[in-house]
Design a protein around this motif. Structure first.
Motif, short mmCIF file in Angstrom:
data_model
loop_
_atom_site.label_atom_id
_atom_site.label_comp_id
_atom_site.label_asym_id
_atom_site.label_seq_id
_atom_site.Cartn_x
_atom_site.Cartn_y
_atom_site.Cartn_z
N VAL A 78 0.84 -1.19 0.00
CA VAL A 78 0.00 0.00 0.00
C VAL A 78 0.88 1.24 0.00
CG1 VAL A 78 -2.02 -1.02 1.07
CG2 VAL A 78 -0.23 -0.02 2.51
N TYR A 79 0.33 2.30 -0.54
CA TYR A 79 1.02 3.56 -0.64
C TYR A 79 0.17 4.66 0.00
CZ TYR A 79 3.22 0.79 -4.29
OH TYR A 79 3.85 -0.21 -4.98
N LEU A 80 0.83 5.67 0.47
CA LEU A 80 0.14 6.84 0.96
C LEU A 80 0.78 8.05 0.30
CD1 LEU A 80 -2.11 7.82 2.91
CD2 LEU A 80 -0.29 8.31 4.55
N GLN A 81 0.09 8.64 -0.64
CA GLN A 81 0.55 9.86 -1.28
C GLN A 81 0.06 11.03 -0.45
OE1 GLN A 81 2.54 10.33 -4.07
NE2 GLN A 81 2.51 12.49 -3.44
N MET A 82 1.00 11.81 0.06
CA MET A 82 0.67 12.93 0.94
C MET A 82 1.05 14.23 0.25
SD MET A 82 1.91 11.37 4.61
CE MET A 82 3.65 11.36 4.16
N ASN A 83 0.06 15.04 -0.04
CA ASN A 83 0.27 16.34 -0.69
C ASN A 83 -0.14 17.46 0.25
OD1 ASN A 83 1.02 14.97 -3.08
ND2 ASN A 83 -1.11 14.93 -3.79
N SER A 84 0.30 18.65 -0.07
CA SER A 84 -0.06 19.84 0.72
C SER A 84 0.20 19.59 2.21
CB SER A 84 -1.52 20.22 0.49
OG SER A 84 -1.77 20.46 -0.88
N LEU A 85 1.35 19.08 2.50
CA LEU A 85 1.66 18.72 3.88
C LEU A 85 1.72 19.94 4.78
CD1 LEU A 85 4.20 15.90 3.13
CD2 LEU A 85 2.23 15.67 4.64
N LYS A 86 1.29 19.74 6.02
CA LYS A 86 1.25 20.80 7.02
C LYS A 86 2.12 20.41 8.21
CE LYS A 86 -3.63 21.62 5.88
NZ LYS A 86 -5.02 21.67 6.43
N PRO A 87 2.58 21.37 8.98
CA PRO A 87 3.38 21.03 10.16
C PRO A 87 2.64 20.06 11.10
CG PRO A 87 3.60 23.35 9.68
CD PRO A 87 2.56 22.82 8.74
N GLU A 88 1.33 20.17 11.18
CA GLU A 88 0.59 19.28 12.06
C GLU A 88 0.51 17.84 11.54
OE1 GLU A 88 -0.39 22.25 10.82
OE2 GLU A 88 -2.56 22.26 10.36
N ASP A 89 1.01 17.60 10.35
CA ASP A 89 1.11 16.23 9.85
C ASP A 89 2.37 15.53 10.37
OD1 ASP A 89 -0.09 17.46 6.71
OD2 ASP A 89 -1.23 16.31 8.20
N THR A 90 3.21 16.26 11.05
CA THR A 90 4.43 15.68 11.60
C THR A 90 4.10 14.59 12.61
OG1 THR A 90 5.72 17.71 11.29
CG2 THR A 90 6.49 16.16 12.97
N TRP A 104 1.75 -4.60 12.70
CA TRP A 104 2.22 -3.23 12.55
C TRP A 104 3.64 -3.20 12.02
CZ3 TRP A 104 -1.18 0.63 13.23
CH2 TRP A 104 -2.35 0.34 13.95
N GLY A 105 3.92 -2.15 11.25
CA GLY A 105 5.28 -1.90 10.82
C GLY A 105 6.06 -1.18 11.91
N GLN A 106 7.32 -0.90 11.62
CA GLN A 106 8.19 -0.29 12.63
C GLN A 106 8.00 1.22 12.72
OE1 GLN A 106 9.10 -1.13 9.61
NE2 GLN A 106 10.39 0.51 8.81
N GLY A 107 7.34 1.80 11.74
CA GLY A 107 7.10 3.23 11.74
C GLY A 107 8.15 3.99 10.94
N THR A 108 7.72 5.07 10.33
CA THR A 108 8.63 5.94 9.59
C THR A 108 8.30 7.39 9.94
OG1 THR A 108 9.50 6.47 7.38
CG2 THR A 108 7.14 6.00 7.51
N GLN A 109 9.34 8.16 10.21
CA GLN A 109 9.15 9.54 10.65
C GLN A 109 8.85 10.45 9.48
OE1 GLN A 109 9.34 10.95 13.93
NE2 GLN A 109 8.55 12.77 12.86
N VAL A 110 7.82 11.26 9.63
CA VAL A 110 7.51 12.32 8.68
C VAL A 110 7.56 13.63 9.44
CG1 VAL A 110 5.72 13.35 7.23
CG2 VAL A 110 6.09 10.86 7.19
N THR A 111 8.41 14.53 8.97
CA THR A 111 8.56 15.84 9.60
C THR A 111 8.28 16.92 8.58
OG1 THR A 111 10.24 14.99 11.13
CG2 THR A 111 10.10 17.38 10.87
N VAL A 112 7.34 17.79 8.90
CA VAL A 112 6.99 18.89 8.00
C VAL A 112 7.41 20.19 8.68
CG1 VAL A 112 5.16 20.00 6.68
CG2 VAL A 112 5.02 17.55 7.20
N ALA A 113 8.44 20.79 8.15
CA ALA A 113 8.99 22.01 8.76
C ALA A 113 9.75 22.80 7.71
CB ALA A 113 9.90 21.65 9.92
#
Length: 114
Positions: A78-90, A104-113
């Motif tokens: 599965v894929y998750l295409q994330m557009n128009s990212l906001k800081p609160e998506d961090t 569950w997977g191990q997790g992946t960090q997404v940082t919007v800044a």
């Protein structure tokens, strides 16, 4: 035992895009649903988007119109295409799968800044 391998996280500026991937070591017929969840510091894990074995999708209100969940033809990635990212998506984004059990997977960090 099902293993989920996530990739695609990183640092992006507000308004930018990222694409997350999650590959499952499971057979297509055994998967009920797959999805993405996220957990920000100090907050509970929350649903982002899911896709059922029939292709039905579900999104959190906060990401509707910005994020799109999809899967490959084999229906094990599965894929998750994330557009128009906001800081609160961090958050740390986790891939989840329901079959006979829940995985569950191990997790992946997404940082919007900026």
């Amino acid at each position: 035992q099902v293993h989920l391998v996530e990739s695609g996280g990183g640092l992006v500026q507000p308004g930018g895009s990222l694409r997350l991937s999650c590959a499952a070591s499971a057979t297509r017929s055994s998967i009920n649903s797959m999805g993405w969840f996220r957990q920000a510091p100090g907050k509970q894990r929350e649903l982002v988007a899911t896709i059922s074995r029939f292709g039905t999708t579900n999104y959190a209100d906060s990401v509707k119109g910005r994020f799109t969940i999809s899967r490959d033809n084999a229906k094990t990635t599965v894929y998750l295409q994330m557009n128009s990212l906001k800081p609160e998506d961090t958050a740390v984004y986790y891939c989840g799968l329901t079959s006979v059990g829940e995985y569950w997977g191990q997790g992946t960090q997404v940082t919007v800044a900026s």
